[in-house]
Design an enzyme around this catalytic site. Structure first.
Site, mmCIF file in Angstrom:
data_model
loop_
_atom_site.group_PDB
_atom_site.id
_atom_site.type_symbol
_atom_site.label_atom_id
_atom_site.label_comp_id
_atom_site.label_asym_id
_atom_site.label_seq_id
_atom_site.Cartn_x
_atom_site.Cartn_y
_atom_site.Cartn_z
ATOM 1 N N LYS A 264 0.968 -1.171 -0.086
ATOM 2 C CA LYS A 264 -0.060 0.040 0.228
ATOM 3 C C LYS A 264 0.889 1.329 -0.086
ATOM 4 O O LYS A 264 1.728 1.509 1.094
ATOM 5 C CB LYS A 264 -1.009 -0.125 1.332
ATOM 6 C CG LYS A 264 -1.829 1.180 1.465
ATOM 7 C CD LYS A 264 -2.787 1.300 2.670
ATOM 8 C CE LYS A 264 -3.239 2.320 2.954
ATOM 9 N NZ LYS A 264 -4.204 2.505 4.298
ATOM 10 N N ASP A 269 -2.879 9.935 3.958
ATOM 11 C CA ASP A 269 -4.141 9.586 4.200
ATOM 12 C C ASP A 269 -4.738 10.787 4.937
ATOM 13 O O ASP A 269 -4.700 10.534 6.320
ATOM 14 C CB ASP A 269 -3.965 8.119 4.742
ATOM 15 C CG ASP A 269 -5.549 7.677 5.018
ATOM 16 O OD1 ASP A 269 -6.442 8.515 4.488
ATOM 17 O OD2 ASP A 269 -5.632 6.561 5.586
ATOM 18 N N LYS A 276 -10.226 12.731 8.461
ATOM 19 C CA LYS A 276 -10.043 12.123 9.810
ATOM 20 C C LYS A 276 -10.098 13.033 10.632
ATOM 21 O O LYS A 276 -9.659 14.357 10.534
ATOM 22 C CB LYS A 276 -8.664 11.628 9.797
ATOM 23 C CG LYS A 276 -8.434 10.204 9.012
ATOM 24 C CD LYS A 276 -6.925 9.638 9.081
ATOM 25 C CE LYS A 276 -6.788 8.507 8.310
ATOM 26 N NZ LYS A 276 -7.301 7.292 8.841
ATOM 27 N N ASP A 287 1.541 6.208 5.709
ATOM 28 C CA ASP A 287 0.388 5.040 5.154
ATOM 29 C C ASP A 287 1.196 4.596 3.796
ATOM 30 O O ASP A 287 0.299 3.811 3.174
ATOM 31 C CB ASP A 287 -0.883 5.767 4.840
ATOM 32 C CG ASP A 287 -1.728 4.945 5.126
ATOM 33 O OD1 ASP A 287 -1.634 3.993 5.509
ATOM 34 O OD2 ASP A 287 -3.024 5.341 4.443
ATOM 35 N N ASP A 346 -12.140 6.912 3.870
ATOM 36 C CA ASP A 346 -10.942 6.539 4.713
ATOM 37 C C ASP A 346 -10.488 5.193 4.434
ATOM 38 O O ASP A 346 -9.298 4.870 4.964
ATOM 39 C CB ASP A 346 -11.262 6.830 5.880
ATOM 40 C CG ASP A 346 -9.827 7.224 6.867
ATOM 41 O OD1 ASP A 346 -9.007 7.317 6.177
ATOM 42 O OD2 ASP A 346 -9.989 7.463 8.223
ATOM 43 N N GLU A 348 -9.569 3.292 2.104
ATOM 44 C CA GLU A 348 -8.801 3.629 0.917
ATOM 45 C C GLU A 348 -8.031 2.695 0.450
ATOM 46 O O GLU A 348 -7.675 2.289 -0.628
ATOM 47 C CB GLU A 348 -8.346 5.082 0.586
ATOM 48 C CG GLU A 348 -6.926 5.292 1.180
ATOM 49 C CD GLU A 348 -6.646 5.169 2.628
ATOM 50 O OE1 GLU A 348 -7.658 5.382 3.271
ATOM 51 O OE2 GLU A 348 -5.703 4.863 3.030
ATOM 52 N N ARG A 350 -7.536 -0.582 1.080
ATOM 53 C CA ARG A 350 -7.991 -1.668 0.406
ATOM 54 C C ARG A 350 -8.336 -1.782 -1.188
ATOM 55 O O ARG A 350 -8.392 -2.495 -1.885
ATOM 56 C CB ARG A 350 -9.186 -2.272 1.318
ATOM 57 C CG ARG A 350 -10.357 -1.610 1.333
ATOM 58 C CD ARG A 350 -11.432 -1.734 2.482
ATOM 59 N NE ARG A 350 -10.708 -1.446 3.658
ATOM 60 C CZ ARG A 350 -11.469 -1.635 4.879
ATOM 61 N NH1 ARG A 350 -12.373 -2.291 5.033
ATOM 62 N NH2 ARG A 350 -10.631 -0.974 5.909
HETATM 63 N N1 BES Z 1 -4.235 4.194 7.068
HETATM 64 C C1 BES Z 1 -5.140 3.834 7.782
HETATM 65 C C2 BES Z 1 -5.034 2.709 8.915
HETATM 66 C C3 BES Z 1 -4.410 3.130 9.973
HETATM 67 C C4 BES Z 1 -4.714 3.954 11.257
HETATM 68 C C5 BES Z 1 -3.057 3.056 9.900
HETATM 69 C C6 BES Z 1 -4.075 4.180 12.142
HETATM 70 C C7 BES Z 1 -2.066 3.418 11.094
HETATM 71 C C8 BES Z 1 -2.748 3.819 11.970
HETATM 72 C C9 BES Z 1 -6.648 3.405 6.763
HETATM 73 O O1 BES Z 1 -6.878 3.844 5.588
HETATM 74 C C10 BES Z 1 -7.783 3.986 7.625
HETATM 75 O O2 BES Z 1 -8.013 5.206 7.597
HETATM 76 N N2 BES Z 1 -8.536 3.091 8.226
HETATM 77 C C11 BES Z 1 -9.844 3.493 8.976
HETATM 78 C C12 BES Z 1 -10.858 3.153 8.220
HETATM 79 C C13 BES Z 1 -12.084 3.690 8.919
HETATM 80 C C14 BES Z 1 -12.304 5.016 9.347
HETATM 81 C C15 BES Z 1 -13.382 3.404 7.725
HETATM 82 C C16 BES Z 1 -9.671 2.800 10.261
HETATM 83 O O3 BES Z 1 -9.406 1.776 10.402
HETATM 84 O O4 BES Z 1 -9.932 3.355 11.411
HETATM 85 ZN ZN ZN Z 2 -7.451 5.804 5.424
HETATM 86 ZN ZN ZN Z 3 -5.028 4.534 4.860
#
Ligand code: BES
Ligand code: ZN
Ligand code: ZN
Length: 495
Positions: A264, A269, A276, A287, A346, A348, A350
């Site tokens: 990835k 992000d 966020k 990310d 968010d 994204e 996947r």
């Molecule tokens: N990049 C993040 C996952 C992440 C979060 C990695 C914290 C490292 C530390 C991913 O793209 C994401 O934002 N995931 C969210 C999805 C949700 C808001 C739909 C998550 O897992 O909180």
């Molecule tokens: Zn995200």
């Molecule tokens: Zn992400």
């Protein structure tokens, strides 16, 4: 770059490791004699009990050995590779803190016997390289930067074959350590600099440095031609152009099926339109560390000249909010024609991985392993010193678990399965990009893995780096920022 040497004599600042309850090793006793009993005295006067990480430092009156550091290893029975790296790393950082850029490490026969000379040399060098790295190039004052570790000597009474094996191990450990630090550097670089275009340039630089590596970079027109609608969708809110980076290392000959590594590469992000909140956006420069891991593994594998075919696939873009961003309720079409309903912008990672996983089919892979900072849920489950491991093939999972243990990295097997696969089904498209089992967000790491699984039809494993890929504060054995998790496991896995 640290220079390594193997010595018989005690000279310079000496680091002396001691197991709990075992007293000074034969080698340490010899040094103790040379220093007129200073080490024995330190054990008593400083209450030094050799607990793991316990340290006692003293300057000496001896011209050859101006200072010594006693360091505790804890109990021999508990002492594994992970402990070794922690203790060695903590010594390096400790010495740098004292502005000492050149020191020696006493290696006892017990340590050589315990791990074998080659393995000991390798892990030692990995620990030294990773501990001595600091991301300090943006500090304007030279004084504020970390002391470079110029030279490290290993001191002991080694047989000729032990010496050769130590040397071989150190040389390999250096290569792996440099690759780990390379990845960390990509991750630590601020997101205004580390854009998808720069990531692509870094991959091209790898190919220039090692002609066994070939790199192809696809830009928006080619990505469009390949119908990678998910990568295009995520990238459309950003002014940065998306890149799809293909890295090939074919060290294994034409008849060997390749292992495809997918990473990835979200260079920042923000969450997109589903932005966020508050400080959840901090550290989102990391990310792209799935991508960084893939590049680091291939750099190491190529430098070690492993006889393996390894392909790296890196979808890379930014996830930003703007008038042109993709939206919740959009339906995106992936490279293989499958459709995805967007529930949350968010989620994204996947999406861009889906295009790459579908593209991987083209290589008729032996297996595909993806790396992604994918879910906050995995971080909630495991904390920041383990990564989640998912997959559809028991033997790959077992092998990855074993290799991670051997190098002191920690993978934890988490499930994919019917309930997660059911949960991601969409009313309006083939799948949706966010789902929970039994409640919103429940089983979030596994529903994300199930989403990826939907795009695979080969043996596959997924490593969710969640927040195990960096540490905001750092640890005694590694400084803050990206840590290069997974590279060493993969190098051993691919060997
Ligand atoms: N990049 C993040 C996952 C992440 C979060 C990695 C914290 C490292 C530390 C991913 O793209 C994401 O934002 N995931 C969210 C999805 C949700 C808001 C739909 C998550 O897992 O909180
Ligand atoms: Zn995200
Ligand atoms: Zn992400």
């Amino acid at each position: 770059m640290t220079k390594y040497s193997i010595e018989n004599n005690f000279a310079g600042v000496m680091v002396v490791p001691v197991f709990e309850g075992k007293g000074l090793s034969v080698q340490a006793k010899e040094l103790d004699k040379k220093l007129n009993g200073l080490l024995s005295e330190m054990c008593i006067s400083d209450n030094f009990e050799s607990k793991k990480m316990q340290m006692s430092f003293s300057r000496t009156q001896n011209k050859d050995v101006p200072a010594v550091l006693l360091v505790g290893l804890g109990k021999d029975t508990d002492f594994d590779i992970r402990s070794l790296k922690q203790v060695v790393g903590a010594c390096v950082i400790g010495m740098q803190g004292k502005k000492i850029g050149n020191f020696s490490l006493v290696l006892s026969n017990e340590l050589i016997k315990k791990f074998g000379a080659k393995k000991l040399g390798l892990e030692l060098a990995v620990a030294v390289e990773t501990a001595s790295y600091a991301f300090d190039e943006h500090k304007s004052e030279a004084d504020a930067r970390v002391q470079k570790l110029e030279k490290l000597s290993v001191v002991g009474k080694f047989s000729a074959s032990e010496k050769t094996n130590l040397q071989k191990g150190i040389a390999e450990g250096e290569v792996i350590g440099h690759s780990v630090n390379y990845t960390r550097h990509l991750g630590n670089t601020p997101p205004s600099i580390m854009t998808p275009s720069l990531l692509a340039k870094e991959a091209q630089k790898l190919a220039k440095e090692n002609n066994a590596i070939k790199v192809k970079v696809l830009s928006r027109p080619e990505i469009k031609k390949l119908n990678m609608g998910c990568l295009l969708g995520v990238s459309q809110g950003s002014v940065e152009e998306p890149k799809f980076i293909i890295v090939e290392y074919l060290g294994g000959g034409s008849s060997q099926k390749p292992v495809v590594l997918v990473g990835k590469g979200i260079t920042f992000d923000s969450g997109g339109l589903g932005i966020k909140p508050g400080n959840y956006m901090n550290d989102m420069k990391f990310d792209m560390l799935g991508a960084g891991t893939v590049l680091g593994v291939i750099k190491a594998v190529a430098s070690l000249k492993l006889k393996k075919n390894v392909i790296g696939l890196i979808p890379s873009c930014e996830n930003m909010p703007s008038g042109s961003s993709y939206r919740p309720d959009d339906i995106l079409t992936a490279h293989n024609g499958k459709t995805v309903e967007i529930i949350h912008t968010d989620a994204e990672g996947r999406l861009i991985l889906a295009d790459a996983l579908a593209y991987a089919v083209k290589y008729k892979p032996r297996e595909v392993i993806d790396f992604a900072t994918l879910t906050g849920a995995c971080m909630v489950a495991l904390g920041n010193e383990r990564s989640g491991l998912f997959g559809n093939d028991e033997s790959i999972i077992k092998n990855l678990e074993d290799k991670s243990k051997e190098v002191g990295e920690q993978l934890w097997h988490l499930p994919v399965g019917e309930e997660y696969t059911e949960a991601i089904k969409s009313e309006v498209a083939d799948v949706k990009n966010l789902a929970g089992v039994g409640g919103p967000g429940y089983g979030g790491a596994s529903t994300a893995a199930a989403f990826l699984q939907f795009f695979t039809d080969y043996p596959w494993a997924h490593i969710d780096l969640s927040c195990s890929h960096y540490d905001g504060k750092g640890k005694p054995w590694i400084r803050h920022g990206a840590n290069g998790f997974g590279i060493q496991t993969l190098v051993e896995y691919l060997r």
